[in-house]
Motif scaffolding. Structure first.
Motif, mmCIF file in Angstrom:
data_model
loop_
_atom_site.group_PDB
_atom_site.id
_atom_site.type_symbol
_atom_site.label_atom_id
_atom_site.label_comp_id
_atom_site.label_asym_id
_atom_site.label_seq_id
_atom_site.Cartn_x
_atom_site.Cartn_y
_atom_site.Cartn_z
ATOM 1 N N ALA A 13 0.854 -1.184 0.000
ATOM 2 C CA ALA A 13 0.000 0.000 0.000
ATOM 3 C C ALA A 13 0.890 1.235 0.000
ATOM 4 C CB ALA A 13 -0.919 0.013 1.212
ATOM 5 N N ILE A 14 0.744 2.079 -1.014
ATOM 6 C CA ILE A 14 1.517 3.316 -1.127
ATOM 7 C C ILE A 14 0.592 4.471 -0.772
ATOM 8 C CG2 ILE A 14 2.875 4.799 -2.664
ATOM 9 C CD1 ILE A 14 3.346 2.287 -4.422
ATOM 10 N N VAL A 15 0.909 5.167 0.309
ATOM 11 C CA VAL A 15 0.084 6.295 0.743
ATOM 12 C C VAL A 15 0.683 7.563 0.143
ATOM 13 C CG1 VAL A 15 -0.832 7.558 2.716
ATOM 14 C CG2 VAL A 15 -0.504 5.077 2.866
ATOM 15 N N GLY A 16 0.011 8.108 -0.857
ATOM 16 C CA GLY A 16 0.494 9.277 -1.595
ATOM 17 C C GLY A 16 0.719 8.910 -3.044
ATOM 18 N N GLY A 17 -0.104 9.456 -3.933
ATOM 19 C CA GLY A 17 -0.027 9.106 -5.351
ATOM 20 C C GLY A 17 0.646 10.159 -6.203
ATOM 21 N N GLY A 21 5.480 8.488 -5.175
ATOM 22 C CA GLY A 21 4.695 7.285 -4.906
ATOM 23 C C GLY A 21 4.331 6.549 -6.175
ATOM 24 N N ALA A 22 3.930 7.285 -7.212
ATOM 25 C CA ALA A 22 3.555 6.648 -8.482
ATOM 26 C C ALA A 22 4.763 6.040 -9.184
ATOM 27 C CB ALA A 22 2.872 7.668 -9.385
ATOM 28 N N THR A 23 5.948 6.647 -9.018
ATOM 29 C CA THR A 23 7.158 6.058 -9.600
ATOM 30 C C THR A 23 7.442 4.701 -8.975
ATOM 31 O OG1 THR A 23 8.114 8.228 -10.100
ATOM 32 C CG2 THR A 23 9.637 6.380 -9.937
ATOM 33 N N LEU A 24 7.273 4.580 -7.658
ATOM 34 C CA LEU A 24 7.458 3.291 -7.003
ATOM 35 C C LEU A 24 6.485 2.259 -7.567
ATOM 36 C CD1 LEU A 24 8.653 1.457 -4.796
ATOM 37 C CD2 LEU A 24 6.967 2.424 -3.216
ATOM 38 N N ALA A 25 5.222 2.643 -7.722
ATOM 39 C CA ALA A 25 4.234 1.711 -8.269
ATOM 40 C C ALA A 25 4.583 1.306 -9.694
ATOM 41 C CB ALA A 25 2.846 2.351 -8.223
ATOM 42 N N ALA A 26 5.040 2.261 -10.519
ATOM 43 C CA ALA A 26 5.404 1.957 -11.904
ATOM 44 C C ALA A 26 6.580 0.983 -11.961
ATOM 45 C CB ALA A 26 5.745 3.244 -12.647
ATOM 46 N N ALA A 27 7.498 1.101 -11.006
ATOM 47 C CA ALA A 27 8.668 0.220 -10.994
ATOM 48 C C ALA A 27 8.330 -1.191 -10.541
ATOM 49 C CB ALA A 27 9.751 0.817 -10.082
ATOM 50 N N GLU A 39 -4.654 7.911 -2.368
ATOM 51 C CA GLU A 39 -4.426 9.328 -2.627
ATOM 52 C C GLU A 39 -5.621 10.145 -2.150
ATOM 53 O OE1 GLU A 39 -3.561 12.947 -3.362
ATOM 54 O OE2 GLU A 39 -2.003 11.417 -3.641
ATOM 55 N N ALA A 40 -5.348 11.217 -1.405
ATOM 56 C CA ALA A 40 -6.417 12.025 -0.825
ATOM 57 C C ALA A 40 -7.125 12.890 -1.864
ATOM 58 C CB ALA A 40 -5.858 12.903 0.291
ATOM 59 N N GLN A 41 -6.447 13.245 -2.948
ATOM 60 C CA GLN A 41 -7.026 14.127 -3.952
ATOM 61 C C GLN A 41 -7.660 13.334 -5.090
ATOM 62 O OE1 GLN A 41 -4.600 17.813 -4.838
ATOM 63 N NE2 GLN A 41 -2.965 16.532 -3.990
ATOM 64 N N SER A 42 -8.395 14.058 -5.951
ATOM 65 C CA SER A 42 -8.910 13.468 -7.186
ATOM 66 C C SER A 42 -7.782 13.411 -8.216
ATOM 67 C CB SER A 42 -10.058 14.315 -7.732
ATOM 68 O OG SER A 42 -9.564 15.577 -8.177
ATOM 69 N N PRO A 43 -7.920 12.601 -9.287
ATOM 70 C CA PRO A 43 -6.862 12.558 -10.313
ATOM 71 C C PRO A 43 -6.569 13.921 -10.914
ATOM 72 C CG PRO A 43 -8.453 10.787 -10.652
ATOM 73 C CD PRO A 43 -9.007 11.670 -9.575
ATOM 74 N N GLN A 44 -7.625 14.716 -11.147
ATOM 75 C CA GLN A 44 -7.440 16.030 -11.764
ATOM 76 C C GLN A 44 -6.716 16.986 -10.819
ATOM 77 O OE1 GLN A 44 -10.441 14.431 -11.450
ATOM 78 N NE2 GLN A 44 -10.482 13.594 -13.543
ATOM 79 N N TRP A 132 -5.891 2.084 -7.823
ATOM 80 C CA TRP A 132 -5.890 3.462 -7.326
ATOM 81 C C TRP A 132 -7.082 3.670 -6.407
ATOM 82 C CZ3 TRP A 132 -2.568 7.572 -7.941
ATOM 83 C CH2 TRP A 132 -1.562 7.454 -8.910
ATOM 84 N N ARG A 133 -6.871 4.319 -5.299
ATOM 85 C CA ARG A 133 -7.942 4.731 -4.396
ATOM 86 C C ARG A 133 -7.851 6.243 -4.210
ATOM 87 N NH1 ARG A 133 -11.707 0.587 -2.766
ATOM 88 N NH2 ARG A 133 -10.735 -1.273 -3.659
ATOM 89 N N TYR A 134 -8.486 6.983 -5.113
ATOM 90 C CA TYR A 134 -8.482 8.442 -5.041
ATOM 91 C C TYR A 134 -9.479 8.926 -3.989
ATOM 92 C CZ TYR A 134 -5.815 8.708 -9.422
ATOM 93 O OH TYR A 134 -4.842 8.609 -10.401
ATOM 94 N N GLN A 135 -9.278 10.155 -3.557
ATOM 95 C CA GLN A 135 -10.154 10.827 -2.587
ATOM 96 C C GLN A 135 -10.406 9.918 -1.373
ATOM 97 O OE1 GLN A 135 -13.081 11.869 -5.789
ATOM 98 N NE2 GLN A 135 -12.931 13.914 -4.892
ATOM 99 N N THR A 136 -9.308 9.340 -0.902
ATOM 100 C CA THR A 136 -9.362 8.411 0.225
ATOM 101 C C THR A 136 -8.389 8.869 1.299
ATOM 102 O OG1 THR A 136 -9.954 6.561 -1.228
ATOM 103 C CG2 THR A 136 -9.030 6.012 0.930
ATOM 104 N N GLN A 137 -8.865 8.951 2.511
ATOM 105 C CA GLN A 137 -8.045 9.381 3.643
ATOM 106 C C GLN A 137 -7.588 8.172 4.450
ATOM 107 O OE1 GLN A 137 -7.195 12.531 4.296
ATOM 108 N NE2 GLN A 137 -8.482 13.520 2.756
#
Length: 407
Positions: A13-17, A21-27, A39-44, A132-137
């Protein structure tokens, strides 16, 4: 009444997209590990940050290993020259791409470009192992012997996520780091950075400038479309005063500071000010938890090192986790995670000390110190091995190289 849904599981689980954080997931997306990005925010909103970053040669190598560089390169700027100068001192230290026999000495990419490229690479249809879990605290973390539990909330619904490893990529104020009781060392500087973008009419736009002044350094980084990203460091009150100036007066001040370096200047973005700090976590890992990027460390923006350190953290942790996973080891075991900490904490410490030294040494009018630093610039100008060592440090080419097994 808050609804509670059944638990769901993943390996990582990577907290922060954000970018790190996304580079780690891509690797790790093709390693067989099941990955959840929270990720706490929306994709946009995540992609809308008004900022550009210097990308070192090491970061370019990492994105190349991930297969992302062909998508990134057409949207960013390269620079083949770096110019280092000190206030009104006449000597300028010049670094050229031929010094490293590379097509460029570095690159400058806007936040949106990097985030959207990573989001596209990690989209569900192309990376089914990544969720991905956007807008999630994240409300809290509980460590167990064989897994960690994260309590999440999204849209009024709470969930429990059981995972073998939690990675904190949740920024300099990392709630995960604080909840884990991991202490930090460092200090807040007496300065803030004012960031903004200009457009100019110069014939060339392939040079990065680091211009030191008595109250703080200024970085000038080229962007596509004859634009430049500026990071202007000044004492807090002066930085706020710069933000408050009308555009015409501000541009005039900028012209004076850069000694007429640009013609036909236009301010094409808002001016944003933020305080800067140096921070190093006492440790990067503990059982079931690892910290990367700003959650683990922060440095002064002089030299554009901050994001690059985080990208190298992500690549190093990916290599360690993939190797451990292939060997049948528990990726959340602290003995595995210590391999990452031993690799990155020392290397990051060198860069943090280097940026702190540069800022303190050059942001000063004490004349003996002025003489010493200008002697140092003279040495960089005359002694090629010293100049090449400094250039390799600045471009991330010193230290251990991450080897990513993608695909």
């Amino acid at each position: 009444m808050v609804e509670t849904t059944p638990a769901w599981d993943c390996d990582l689980a990577i907290v922060g997209g954000g970018i790190v954080g996304a580079t780690l997931a891509a690797a790790l997306k093709d390693t067989g590990l099941r990955i959840t990005i929270i990720e706490a925010q929306s994709p946009q909103s995540l992609a809308q940050r008004q900022r550009a970053y210097a990308l070192s040669l090491r970061s370019q190598e990492i994105f190349s290993q991930l297969g992302l560089w062909p998508q990134i390169l057409p949207q960013i700027a390269a620079f083949g020259k770096i110019r280092l100068s000190d206030a009104d001192y006449g000597r300028t230290v010049a670094f050229e791409q031929r010094d490293l026999n590379r097509p460029a000495l570095g690159y400058v990419g806007e936040h949106r470009v990097l985030v959207e490229t990573l989001q596209g690479d990690l989209a569900q249809q192309s990376s089914p192992q990544v969720d991905w879990r956007y807008q999630t605290q994240v409300l809290g973390m509980t460590e167990g012997e064989h897994c960690a539990e994260l309590e999440l909330e999204s849209g009024g619904t709470r969930q429990i996520l059981r995972t073998r490893l939690v990675v904190g990529a949740d920024g300099a104020r990392s709630p995960l780091r604080q909840q884990a009781g991991i202490k930090t060392k460092g200090w807040k500087y007496w300065q803030s950075c004012v960031t903004f973008t200009i457009r100019h009419e110069n014939a060339e736009n392939d040079t990065a400038y680091e211009r030191f002044w008595y109250d703080g350094p200024m970085g000038v980084l080229p962007l596509p479309g004859n634009r430049c990203q500026i990071v202007w460091t000044a004492p807090h009150a002066q930085a706020q005063a710069l933000v408050a100036l009308d555009a015409a007066t501000f541009i005039e001040r900028f012209q004076t500071r850069t000694q007429g370096l640009f013609s036909g200047l236009e301010l094409v973005s808002d001016r944003l000010a933020f305080p800067v700090q140096l921070m190093q976590s006492d440790r990067y890992v503990q059982s079931r938890l690892a910290l990367i990027g700003d959650a683990a460390h922060c440095c002064h923006p002089v030299g554009g090192q901050g994001l690059n350190l985080g990208i190298r953290d992500a690549a190093a942790l990916a290599e360690i986790l993939h190797t451990a996973h292939n060997a049948g080891e528990d990726i959340g075991n602290v003995a595995v995670l210590h391999r990452y900490e031993r690799w990155r904490r020392g290397e990051n410490g060198i860069i943090l000390a280097f940026t702190d030294f540069l800022n303190r040494c050059f942001s000063h009018q004490f004349w003996p110190l002025v003489m010493v630093r200008r002697l140092g610039l003279w040495g960089l100008y005359l002694i090629r091995p010293l100049r090449l060592f400094t250039l390799r440090l600045m471009t991330g080419l010193l230290g251990r190289t991450p080897r990513l097994r993608v695909g």
